[in-house]
Design a protein around this motif. Structure first.
Motif, mmCIF file in Angstrom:
data_model
loop_
_atom_site.group_PDB
_atom_site.id
_atom_site.type_symbol
_atom_site.label_atom_id
_atom_site.label_comp_id
_atom_site.label_asym_id
_atom_site.label_seq_id
_atom_site.Cartn_x
_atom_site.Cartn_y
_atom_site.Cartn_z
ATOM 1 N N LYS A 299 63.145 -27.841 63.545
ATOM 2 C CA LYS A 299 62.614 -26.627 62.927
ATOM 3 C C LYS A 299 63.060 -25.482 63.819
ATOM 4 O O LYS A 299 62.443 -25.190 64.838
ATOM 5 C CB LYS A 299 61.085 -26.694 62.849
ATOM 6 N N LYS B 273 59.406 -32.261 52.448
ATOM 7 C CA LYS B 273 60.315 -31.817 53.501
ATOM 8 C C LYS B 273 61.739 -32.025 53.020
ATOM 9 O O LYS B 273 62.005 -32.859 52.161
ATOM 10 C CB LYS B 273 60.081 -32.593 54.790
ATOM 11 N N THR C 98 66.130 -31.573 54.499
ATOM 12 C CA THR C 98 67.037 -31.267 55.603
ATOM 13 C C THR C 98 68.376 -30.815 55.042
ATOM 14 O O THR C 98 68.828 -31.291 54.000
ATOM 15 C CB THR C 98 67.209 -32.473 56.566
ATOM 16 N N LEU D 6 68.724 -28.981 60.014
ATOM 17 C CA LEU D 6 67.514 -28.162 59.987
ATOM 18 C C LEU D 6 66.471 -28.843 59.116
ATOM 19 O O LEU D 6 66.776 -29.305 58.019
ATOM 20 C CB LEU D 6 67.822 -26.779 59.429
ATOM 21 N N LEU E 176 63.230 -28.445 56.859
ATOM 22 C CA LEU E 176 62.591 -27.402 56.065
ATOM 23 C C LEU E 176 61.330 -27.951 55.422
ATOM 24 O O LEU E 176 61.269 -29.131 55.075
ATOM 25 C CB LEU E 176 63.552 -26.914 54.979
ATOM 26 N N ASP E 177 60.327 -27.087 55.235
ATOM 27 C CA ASP E 177 59.052 -27.491 54.645
ATOM 28 C C ASP E 177 58.873 -26.851 53.275
ATOM 29 O O ASP E 177 59.276 -25.715 53.047
ATOM 30 C CB ASP E 177 57.882 -27.031 55.529
ATOM 31 N N GLY F 134 62.452 -22.607 56.199
ATOM 32 C CA GLY F 134 62.541 -22.783 57.640
ATOM 33 C C GLY F 134 62.816 -21.429 58.265
ATOM 34 O O GLY F 134 62.786 -20.403 57.581
ATOM 35 N N GLU F 135 63.113 -21.441 59.550
ATOM 36 C CA GLU F 135 63.409 -20.188 60.246
ATOM 37 C C GLU F 135 64.793 -19.700 59.838
ATOM 38 O O GLU F 135 65.781 -20.382 60.052
ATOM 39 C CB GLU F 135 63.351 -20.410 61.755
#
Length: 169
Positions: free
Chosen positions: A50, A103, A105, A113, A115-116, A133-134
């Protein structure tokens, strides 16, 4: 004498097998030419992070996922894969409990990464949801049986839609 020759033969095979399974040899066999960092790919370690995409990566150019065997999606009832021309670009999963998030990726700039999604479980992942995600968000929307659109948004609010295959099981 025969026993000692057998011992030498087994020792030689053992030495050969070790060199054939080195990180460099493995990298050559799979065609990456890069040594795999075993500290991030060790069993039980989540290889997706993350974090913000690397500065060298372009969120609008997601890369082929590659080995995601160590990505931890948490409890899951099923998963979905988004691919374009056979190149897997996103894998998502969700739990049976609709009160829990899914979730996903993606790989950007060589980094996986994590991700949620908001709560909704596997049904939300399958029916379409946004993973965040960020520095990146990815909205997945099925468009027809086995087809879907992945819409990527960066921190500046710019978007790019990519059509491909969205298969869930």
């Amino acid at each position: 004498m025969a026993i000692s020759l057998l011992g030498l033969s087994l020792a030689a095979c053992g030495q050969r097998q070790q060199s054939d399974n080195s990180a460099n040899d493995f990298a050559q066999r799979v065609g990456t030419g890069k040594v795999v960092d075993s500290s991030t790919d060790a069993p039980g370690v989540n290889s997706a992070v993350k974090a913000s995409p690397p500065a060298t990566g372009d969120v609008f150019q997601p890369e082929k996922l590659g080995d995601i065997s160590h990505v931890k999606f948490g409890p899951r009832a099923g998963g979905c894969t988004f691919s374009v021309d056979g190149k897997e670009m996103l894998v998502a999963a969700g739990p049976q409990d609709r009160n829990l998030p899914g979730k996903a990726t993606v790989r950007v700039g060589g980094k996986l990464l994590l991700l949620d999604a908001p709560p909704g479980g596997y049904q939300a992942v399958k029916n379409g949801t946004t993973f965040s995600g960020e520095g990146i968000s990815v909205a997945m929307m099925p468009t027809a049986k086995g087809k879907g659109t992945m819409t990527i948004t960066n921190t500046a609010g710019q978007t790019k839609a990519i059509a491909g295959d969205y298969v869930c099981s």
